[in-house]
Design an enzyme around this catalytic site. Structure first.
Site, mmCIF file in Angstrom:
data_model
loop_
_atom_site.group_PDB
_atom_site.id
_atom_site.type_symbol
_atom_site.label_atom_id
_atom_site.label_comp_id
_atom_site.label_asym_id
_atom_site.label_seq_id
_atom_site.Cartn_x
_atom_site.Cartn_y
_atom_site.Cartn_z
ATOM 1 N N ASP A 34 -8.738 -0.742 2.086
ATOM 2 C CA ASP A 34 -8.730 -0.224 0.707
ATOM 3 C C ASP A 34 -9.989 -0.623 -0.049
ATOM 4 O OD1 ASP A 34 -6.389 1.010 1.113
ATOM 5 O OD2 ASP A 34 -5.273 0.047 -0.500
ATOM 6 N N ASP A 50 0.847 -1.185 0.000
ATOM 7 C CA ASP A 50 0.000 0.000 0.000
ATOM 8 C C ASP A 50 0.889 1.243 0.000
ATOM 9 O OD1 ASP A 50 -2.338 1.514 0.294
ATOM 10 O OD2 ASP A 50 -2.007 1.666 2.438
ATOM 11 N N THR A 72 -3.105 4.968 -3.899
ATOM 12 C CA THR A 72 -2.075 5.770 -3.233
ATOM 13 C C THR A 72 -0.725 5.624 -3.918
ATOM 14 O OG1 THR A 72 -1.898 3.944 -1.683
ATOM 15 C CG2 THR A 72 -3.110 5.848 -0.956
ATOM 16 N N THR A 73 -0.489 4.458 -4.535
ATOM 17 C CA THR A 73 0.764 4.280 -5.283
ATOM 18 C C THR A 73 0.676 5.051 -6.598
ATOM 19 O OG1 THR A 73 0.694 2.034 -4.420
ATOM 20 C CG2 THR A 73 2.445 2.534 -5.951
#
Length: 530
Positions: free
Chosen positions: A398, A65, A98-99
């Site tokens: 997530d 994550d 988020t990446t």
């Protein structure tokens, strides 16, 4: 004369050197931020690698994550810190991607540094990037597929896509329905515009495998029934007390010196009487399950009190954390009771069954069949070791966020790098209609978005350049949903593979990344204060 000439010369030189500094600062900011983006790039997509993070005290975290990786990284450079904040912002806004957002920001910075080398002014670049980001959001919204919350299938697909890049991806057939059901239980699909994830309580219990993860319709507390009382109670009336069932203490430290035995006896008798009085009142109201909040000042429940409650056949769960109080009240429809005078029947919650269950090595208290159920659920996550357990919790979080995005903005887009290539091509077309420097900036922005499909291909072990070229070709033929199918290692219509993501994840990723890049571009000096 010569002196003057020299002075003039040195002045010119000074002016010239001054110009060099902002350039160096910008370059160092861009390099620092890009190195963060490159560090995290390999963990993008279903075939992305995981990072093992070791903290100072020897704790090890294995995660995929982006937000978690960056949060735990020790970043020193202020510009690189902005990227950490960026992934946090994406985590709050969308929860997933988020990446992606950091990778896009890194690529945009790369594009910006190329534009700077061409001699374009940073302000022009940053304004053009803002326009390009707005245009990208328009394009994305144009290609989105509206979705209804009643369409369970689409919700499942997007949750599965979110889980596919995680360690627990092989369990996604179990965890996706779990995430969808959890969100659907805590909202009213007809009117909801947001989901409060605090209504979904995730409890981690070591032992078992991820397959044993379950959704509890009701309440599950990470606590055990104490003492000699019953450990299972049907037709329960639950009272949640915030006062202590123990002898009162004075506010100051003090010692009472008792000289003779009769006085001692009287003190003990008074104490028994005091506690018995409390317990009798509790019983009188008809309460048979007691939750007791943790107390700092003195024992929340003395041994004597425990003994009396056990005799009265009242099930006791003590050491309830302060932050769980609100959740328990919401779930059971009871109210917290702050003093004995307020202990009345209407403050109690009622449930069919309260029981203590064995979960792995520990125990938990489960409340089911609540009479006035609140819109809350508990998820008990299981895992064979701490690393898997933590990662499973992050993955479920997530997946819940993805469903929350669909509640906020009810539209889906394809995954697998399809929307990025589509935007990239549309922006490049749109750039041809512009004049001047803006056209350059738009072109670079468009090129920068290709980093997502490029990285997806690279992480999947495909040849990145030929894959992205092929993908661009397919999109130019009008196949809007052609994307990289990582499982087959080819380019296919990604919707048939059920790879979808919420619109909000992509739009917020592009907007936030562009904002961060703009603010990094605007910085021309770093001043340290002491």
């Amino acid at each position: 004369m010569t002196a003057k000439g020299n002075q003039g010369g040195s002045n010119n030189m000074a002016a010239f050197k001054d110009k060099e500094k902002p350039m160096h600062v910008r370059q160092s900011n861009i390099t620092a931020a890009k190195s963060v983006a490159d560090a995290i790039r390999t963990s993008l997509g279903p075939k992305g690698m995981d990072k093992m993070i070791q903290s100072g005290n020897g704790d090890v975290t294995i995660t995929n994550d982006g937000a978690t990786i960056l949060k735990q990284m020790q970043v020193l450079h202020p510009a690189a810190k902005m990227l950490v904040e960026l992934s946090k912002a994406q985590d709050i806004e969308a929860g997933d991607g988020t990446t992606t957002v950091v990778v896009i920001a890194g690529s945009l910075l790369d594009a910006a540094s190329r534009l700077l080398l061409k001699g374009i002014h940073p302000t022009i670049i940053s304004e053009a990037f803002e326009k390009a980001a707005t245009k990208s959001v328009e394009i994305l919204t144009g290609m989105a597929i509206p979705v209804q919350l009643s369409d369970r299938d689409s919700l499942l697909k997007s949750a599965t896509t979110s889980l596919s890049s995680k360690v627990v991806s092989q369990h996604s057939s179990l965890l996706s329905p779990l995430a969808v059901d959890a969100v659907m239980k805590v909202i009213d699909p007809a009117v909801a515009v947001n989901v409060d994830l605090r209504d979904i309580k995730i409890i981690k219990k070591l032992g078992g495998t991820v397959d044993d993860t379950e959704l509890i319709d009701g309440l599950c507390l990470d606590a055990k029934a104490s003492g000699s009382g019953p450990h299972r109670m049907e037709k329960a009336k639950v009272g949640l007390v915030q006062f202590c069932i123990s002898p009162p203490k004075t506010d100051m430290e003090n010692n009472v010196i008792v000289s003779d035995y009769a006085q001692m006896d009287r003190i003990l008798r008074e104490e028994r009487q005091y506690i018995l009085n409390i317990v009798k009142q509790i019983k009188k109201v008809g309460c048979n399950v007691l939750f007791i909040q943790k107390s700092i000042l003195r024992d929340a429940l003395s041994d004597l009190g425990e003994h009396f409650l056990g005799k009265m056949k009242i099930m006791v769960v003590k050491d309830i954390e302060r932050e769980d109080i609100e959740f328990i009240c919401k779930s059971l429809g009871c109210k917290p009771i702050a003093s004995l005078d307020h202990f009345t029947p209407e403050m109690l919650g009622s449930a069919e069954l309260v029981e203590e269950v064995q979960l792995g090595s520990g125990k938990a208290v489960k409340v089911t069949g609540v009479a006035i159920p609140g819109r809350t659920v508990s998820i008990v996550v299981r895992g064979s070791n701490k690393l898997v357990l933590d990662e499973a919790e992050r993955s479920i979080h997530d997946a819940l966020c993805v469903i929350r995005c669909l509640v906020k903005k009810r539209a889906l887009i394809a995954g697998g790098g399809a929307p990025e290539i589509e935007i990239s091509m549309r922006l490049a077309e749109y750039a041809n209609t512009l004049s001047g420097l803006e056209q350059y900036c738009f072109r670079e922005f468009a090129g920068a978005l290709e980093v997502i499909p490029y990285t997806l291909a690279e992480n999947a072990g495909l040849h990145p350049v030929s894959t992205v070229t092929e993908l661009r070709h397919r999109h130019s033929l009008g196949e809007k949903t052609a994307g990289i199918n990582v499982r087959k290692g080819a380019i296919t219509n990604i919707l048939e593979e059920n790879v979808v993501q919420p619109l909000l994840v992509s739009t917020s990723a592009i907007t936030l990344a562009a904002e961060t890049v703009r603010s990094i571009m605007k910085i021309d000096d770093i001043v340290n204060t002491h």
